[in-house]
Motif scaffolding. Structure first.
Motif, short mmCIF file in Angstrom:
data_model
loop_
_atom_site.label_atom_id
_atom_site.label_comp_id
_atom_site.label_asym_id
_atom_site.label_seq_id
_atom_site.Cartn_x
_atom_site.Cartn_y
_atom_site.Cartn_z
N UNK A 216 43.90 44.24 44.13
CA UNK A 216 43.12 43.35 45.10
C UNK A 216 43.10 42.06 43.69
N UNK A 217 43.69 41.62 45.07
CA UNK A 217 44.54 40.02 44.25
C UNK A 217 42.88 39.15 43.44
N UNK A 218 41.76 39.34 43.44
CA UNK A 218 40.71 39.17 42.82
C UNK A 218 40.63 40.15 41.29
N UNK A 219 41.07 40.92 41.00
CA UNK A 219 41.80 41.36 39.70
C UNK A 219 42.81 41.12 39.30
N UNK B 65 40.81 47.75 35.66
CA UNK B 65 41.12 45.99 35.62
C UNK B 65 39.84 44.92 35.33
N UNK B 66 39.33 44.17 35.51
CA UNK B 66 38.89 43.82 34.89
C UNK B 66 37.30 43.29 36.18
N UNK B 67 37.22 44.16 36.76
CA UNK B 67 35.95 44.32 38.15
C UNK B 67 35.42 45.74 37.48
N UNK B 68 34.46 45.57 37.42
CA UNK B 68 33.15 46.55 37.71
C UNK B 68 33.37 48.05 38.60
N UNK B 69 33.49 49.25 38.20
CA UNK B 69 34.54 49.80 39.07
C UNK B 69 35.71 49.84 39.56
#
Length: 119
Positions: free
Chosen positions: A25-28, A88-92
């Motif tokens: 995902x581009x936001x990750x 990635x830097x996001x949870x999950x």
């Protein structure tokens, strides 16, 4: 993840490349990538590069969006299913690809001798 194939056959003693690409995902932001061998149920995936059975034989050729795996001096015990995984830097934000199967047969040196007659 996208693989050139999901089944590979290799001769003992050879080098095997498993071409692979991936997107996220581009936001990750990807913070970790690794390949792991399918193991016992309930155990966390373990980076092959840190496994003493693969030490010095495994290389992740990846750059951004490339997740190609190289295994040198392939051994019979390398047969099995493998998956590429990234976090990635996001949870999950941990993702594993579909399994890739490796079957190890024969012996690289013996096959060279049969094919060429000698080195």
């Amino acid at each position: 993840m996208s693989y050139s194939s999901t089944s590979f056959c290799a001769l003992r003693g050879s080098t095997l490349d498993i071409p692979c690409t991936y997107g996220h995902p581009t936001d990750h932001t990807v913070i970790k990538t690794f390949w792991h061998k399918e193991g016992e149920k309930g155990k966390d995936p373990f980076d092959l590069r840190l496994d003493e059975q693969y030490e010095g034989r495994v290389e992740h050729l990846g750059t951004e969006n490339n997740c190609t795996l190289r295994i040198r001096d392939v051994r019979q015990t390398d047969s099995g299913q493998y998956r590429f995984r990234y976090a990635t830097d996001k949870t999950g934000g941990a993702f594993s690809g579909d399994p890739v199967t490796i079957a190890v047969t024969g012996n690289y040196v013996n096959e060279l001798i049969k094919y060429n007659g000698e080195f």
